[in-house]
Write a protein that holds these residues in place. Structure first.
Motif, PDB file in Angstrom:
ATOM      1  N   ILE A  90     -26.810 -45.289  13.573  1.00 46.95           N
ATOM      2  CA  ILE A  90     -25.593 -45.647  12.844  1.00 46.95           C
ATOM      3  C   ILE A  90     -24.898 -46.833  13.507  1.00 46.95           C
ATOM      4  CG2 ILE A  90     -23.267 -44.832  12.251  1.00 46.95           C
ATOM      5  CD1 ILE A  90     -24.562 -42.081  11.724  1.00 46.95           C
ATOM      6  N   MET A  91     -24.802 -46.815  14.836  1.00 41.71           N
ATOM      7  CA  MET A  91     -24.172 -47.947  15.524  1.00 41.71           C
ATOM      8  C   MET A  91     -24.992 -49.221  15.361  1.00 41.71           C
ATOM      9  SD  MET A  91     -22.405 -46.443  18.979  1.00 41.71           S
ATOM     10  CE  MET A  91     -23.677 -45.321  19.491  1.00 41.71           C
ATOM     11  N   PHE A  92     -26.309 -49.100  15.342  1.00 43.44           N
ATOM     12  CA  PHE A  92     -27.166 -50.269  15.129  1.00 43.44           C
ATOM     13  C   PHE A  92     -26.910 -50.882  13.755  1.00 43.44           C
ATOM     14  CE2 PHE A  92     -31.255 -52.211  13.875  1.00 43.44           C
ATOM     15  CZ  PHE A  92     -31.359 -53.165  14.878  1.00 43.44           C
ATOM     16  N   VAL A  93     -26.764 -50.033  12.734  1.00 42.64           N
ATOM     17  CA  VAL A  93     -26.423 -50.533  11.397  1.00 42.64           C
ATOM     18  C   VAL A  93     -25.091 -51.277  11.461  1.00 42.64           C
ATOM     19  CG1 VAL A  93     -25.777 -49.854   9.045  1.00 42.64           C
ATOM     20  CG2 VAL A  93     -27.759 -48.793  10.143  1.00 42.64           C
ATOM     21  N   GLY A  94     -24.123 -50.731  12.185  1.00 47.11           N
ATOM     22  CA  GLY A  94     -22.824 -51.386  12.326  1.00 47.11           C
ATOM     23  C   GLY A  94     -22.931 -52.739  13.004  1.00 47.11           C
ATOM     24  N   VAL A  95     -23.754 -52.824  14.035  1.00 49.21           N
ATOM     25  CA  VAL A  95     -23.938 -54.104  14.729  1.00 49.21           C
ATOM     26  C   VAL A  95     -24.613 -55.110  13.792  1.00 49.21           C
ATOM     27  CG1 VAL A  95     -25.173 -55.236  16.626  1.00 49.21           C
ATOM     28  CG2 VAL A  95     -23.924 -53.105  17.044  1.00 49.21           C
ATOM     29  N   LEU A  96     -25.608 -54.672  13.044  1.00 52.75           N
ATOM     30  CA  LEU A  96     -26.255 -55.562  12.070  1.00 52.75           C
ATOM     31  C   LEU A  96     -25.245 -56.066  11.042  1.00 52.75           C
ATOM     32  CD1 LEU A  96     -29.708 -53.880  11.320  1.00 52.75           C
ATOM     33  CD2 LEU A  96     -29.279 -56.011  12.550  1.00 52.75           C
ATOM     34  N   LEU A  97     -24.422 -55.148  10.522  1.00 51.77           N
ATOM     35  CA  LEU A  97     -23.400 -55.553   9.556  1.00 51.77           C
ATOM     36  C   LEU A  97     -22.415 -56.542  10.166  1.00 51.77           C
ATOM     37  CD1 LEU A  97     -22.670 -52.128   7.824  1.00 51.77           C
ATOM     38  CD2 LEU A  97     -23.716 -54.150   6.763  1.00 51.77           C
ATOM     39  N   PHE A  98     -22.104 -56.326  11.434  1.00 51.31           N
ATOM     40  CA  PHE A  98     -21.187 -57.249  12.116  1.00 51.31           C
ATOM     41  C   PHE A  98     -21.785 -58.651  12.182  1.00 51.31           C
ATOM     42  CE2 PHE A  98     -19.632 -59.382  15.917  1.00 51.31           C
ATOM     43  CZ  PHE A  98     -18.274 -59.398  15.661  1.00 51.31           C
ATOM     44  N   PHE A  99     -23.066 -58.740  12.542  1.00 52.09           N
ATOM     45  CA  PHE A  99     -23.696 -60.059  12.637  1.00 52.09           C
ATOM     46  C   PHE A  99     -23.888 -60.703  11.265  1.00 52.09           C
ATOM     47  CE2 PHE A  99     -25.222 -58.606  16.899  1.00 52.09           C
ATOM     48  CZ  PHE A  99     -24.516 -59.564  17.624  1.00 52.09           C
ATOM     49  N   ILE A 100     -24.119 -59.889  10.265  1.00 50.77           N
ATOM     50  CA  ILE A 100     -24.277 -60.430   8.910  1.00 50.77           C
ATOM     51  C   ILE A 100     -22.939 -60.944   8.375  1.00 50.77           C
ATOM     52  CG2 ILE A 100     -24.754 -59.802   6.500  1.00 50.77           C
ATOM     53  CD1 ILE A 100     -26.937 -57.882   7.648  1.00 50.77           C
ATOM     54  N   ASN A 101     -21.875 -60.143   8.533  1.00 51.95           N
ATOM     55  CA  ASN A 101     -20.559 -60.488   7.969  1.00 51.95           C
ATOM     56  C   ASN A 101     -19.676 -61.296   8.910  1.00 51.95           C
ATOM     57  OD1 ASN A 101     -21.215 -59.002   5.642  1.00 51.95           O
ATOM     58  ND2 ASN A 101     -20.454 -57.121   6.570  1.00 51.95           N
ATOM     59  N   GLN A 102     -20.046 -61.350  10.184  1.00 55.07           N
ATOM     60  CA  GLN A 102     -19.278 -62.049  11.212  1.00 55.07           C
ATOM     61  C   GLN A 102     -17.884 -61.467  11.415  1.00 55.07           C
ATOM     62  OE1 GLN A 102     -20.514 -64.619  13.279  1.00 55.07           O
ATOM     63  NE2 GLN A 102     -22.396 -63.826  12.401  1.00 55.07           N
ATOM     64  N   ASN A 103     -17.674 -60.201  11.014  1.00 53.99           N
ATOM     65  CA  ASN A 103     -16.408 -59.515  11.296  1.00 53.99           C
ATOM     66  C   ASN A 103     -16.617 -58.012  11.154  1.00 53.99           C
ATOM     67  OD1 ASN A 103     -15.974 -58.654   8.554  1.00 53.99           O
ATOM     68  ND2 ASN A 103     -15.257 -60.721   8.097  1.00 53.99           N
ATOM     69  N   THR A 104     -15.604 -57.264  11.553  1.00 57.63           N
ATOM     70  CA  THR A 104     -15.706 -55.798  11.507  1.00 57.63           C
ATOM     71  C   THR A 104     -15.392 -55.237  10.132  1.00 57.63           C
ATOM     72  OG1 THR A 104     -13.407 -55.474  12.155  1.00 57.63           O
ATOM     73  CG2 THR A 104     -15.043 -55.583  13.931  1.00 57.63           C
ATOM     74  N   GLY A 105     -14.806 -56.051   9.266  1.00 53.15           N
ATOM     75  CA  GLY A 105     -14.372 -55.576   7.958  1.00 53.15           C
ATOM     76  C   GLY A 105     -12.923 -55.136   7.973  1.00 53.15           C
ATOM     77  N   TYR A 106     -12.333 -55.152   9.153  1.00 53.32           N
ATOM     78  CA  TYR A 106     -10.930 -54.800   9.327  1.00 53.32           C
ATOM     79  C   TYR A 106     -10.252 -55.971  10.024  1.00 53.32           C
ATOM     80  CZ  TYR A 106     -12.574 -50.065   8.383  1.00 53.32           C
ATOM     81  OH  TYR A 106     -13.143 -48.969   7.809  1.00 53.32           O
ATOM     82  N   GLY A 107      -8.972 -55.880  10.169  1.00 51.52           N
ATOM     83  CA  GLY A 107      -8.251 -56.915  10.908  1.00 51.52           C
ATOM     84  C   GLY A 107      -8.485 -56.764  12.397  1.00 51.52           C
ATOM     85  N   LYS A 108      -7.389 -56.745  13.133  1.00 56.56           N
ATOM     86  CA  LYS A 108      -7.492 -56.624  14.587  1.00 56.56           C
ATOM     87  C   LYS A 108      -7.691 -55.197  15.052  1.00 56.56           C
ATOM     88  CE  LYS A 108      -4.964 -60.763  15.627  1.00 56.56           C
ATOM     89  NZ  LYS A 108      -4.853 -61.518  16.828  1.00 56.56           N
ATOM     90  N   THR A 109      -7.358 -54.230  14.205  1.00 57.10           N
ATOM     91  CA  THR A 109      -7.502 -52.826  14.592  1.00 57.10           C
ATOM     92  C   THR A 109      -8.401 -52.102  13.605  1.00 57.10           C
ATOM     93  OG1 THR A 109      -5.539 -52.173  13.357  1.00 57.10           O
ATOM     94  CG2 THR A 109      -5.227 -52.743  15.679  1.00 57.10           C
ATOM     95  N   ILE A 110      -9.226 -51.243  14.142  1.00 55.61           N
ATOM     96  CA  ILE A 110     -10.113 -50.413  13.332  1.00 55.61           C
ATOM     97  C   ILE A 110      -9.459 -49.041  13.222  1.00 55.61           C
ATOM     98  CG2 ILE A 110     -12.390 -49.339  13.204  1.00 55.61           C
ATOM     99  CD1 ILE A 110     -13.437 -51.744  14.795  1.00 55.61           C
ATOM    100  N   PRO A 111      -9.370 -48.483  12.015  1.00 57.76           N
ATOM    101  CA  PRO A 111      -8.718 -47.174  11.886  1.00 57.76           C
ATOM    102  C   PRO A 111      -9.517 -46.081  12.598  1.00 57.76           C
ATOM    103  CG  PRO A 111      -9.748 -47.795   9.818  1.00 57.76           C
ATOM    104  CD  PRO A 111      -9.860 -48.966  10.737  1.00 57.76           C
ATOM    105  N   VAL A 112      -8.799 -45.073  13.030  1.00 59.93           N
ATOM    106  CA  VAL A 112      -9.464 -43.919  13.645  1.00 59.93           C
ATOM    107  C   VAL A 112      -9.375 -42.698  12.745  1.00 59.93           C
ATOM    108  CG1 VAL A 112      -9.237 -44.716  16.018  1.00 59.93           C
ATOM    109  CG2 VAL A 112      -7.390 -43.401  14.993  1.00 59.93           C
ATOM    110  N   ASN A 113      -8.781 -42.857  11.589  1.00 60.85           N
ATOM    111  CA  ASN A 113      -8.688 -41.782  10.611  1.00 60.85           C
ATOM    112  C   ASN A 113     -10.067 -41.582   9.987  1.00 60.85           C
ATOM    113  OD1 ASN A 113      -8.438 -40.518   8.006  1.00 60.85           O
ATOM    114  ND2 ASN A 113      -6.231 -40.891   8.109  1.00 60.85           N
ATOM    115  N   LEU A 114     -10.570 -40.354  10.032  1.00 58.50           N
ATOM    116  CA  LEU A 114     -11.924 -40.065   9.561  1.00 58.50           C
ATOM    117  C   LEU A 114     -12.105 -40.391   8.086  1.00 58.50           C
ATOM    118  CD1 LEU A 114     -14.589 -39.052  10.658  1.00 58.50           C
ATOM    119  CD2 LEU A 114     -13.906 -36.736  10.072  1.00 58.50           C
TER     120      LEU A 114
END
Length: 124
Positions: free
Chosen positions: A33-57
């Motif tokens: 799952i984390m590898f998919v997230g890293v791939l998405l990060f490199f593809i999109n060049q961002n986390t999909g969020y601003g400066k903070t990532i939510p911790v709400n499930l």
């Protein structure tokens, strides 16, 4: 008498192997799952969020659906943290099977402490 001892040793070995598989599978799922997230990060060049990532499930699960890299990485970390807790929970039943009630109680207490700490952490 020897057959009973051999059977108990075999049962304990099977239980330990099963608990070991819980750890292996949990870590493997988290890494994927984390590898998919890293791939998405490199593809999109961002986390999909601003400066903070939510911790709400709920927000993180929505982020998975929206292919937000930050959500995928956070869910992977959550699963990685959850894996040993699941192992402790499984150990309660393992100790019950071998009728080791002292360790069942101790492991149950450890599990309750882990849950309490998780809820405290969620409250911030």
């Amino acid at each position: 008498m020897k057959n009973e001892n051999r059977q108990e040793i075999k049962n304990e070995s099977n239980i330990e192997e099963g608990i070991g598989w819980i750890l292996r599978i949990g870590v493997a799922i988290a890494v994927i799952i984390m590898f998919v997230g890293v791939l998405l990060f490199f593809i999109n060049q961002n986390t999909g969020y601003g400066k903070t990532i939510p911790v709400n499930l709920v927000l993180l699960i929505k982020g998975l659906e929206e292919l937000k890299a930050g959500a995928w990485i956070m869910i992977g970390i959550f699963i990685l943290i959850l894996t040993p807790t699941i192992r402790v929970f499984a150990s309660i039943f393992a100790f019950l099977i071998v009728k080791d009630y002292l360790y069942t109680a101790i492991t149950g207490l450890v599990f309750c402490i882990l849950l309490f700490a998780a809820f405290i952490g969620l409250k911030g």
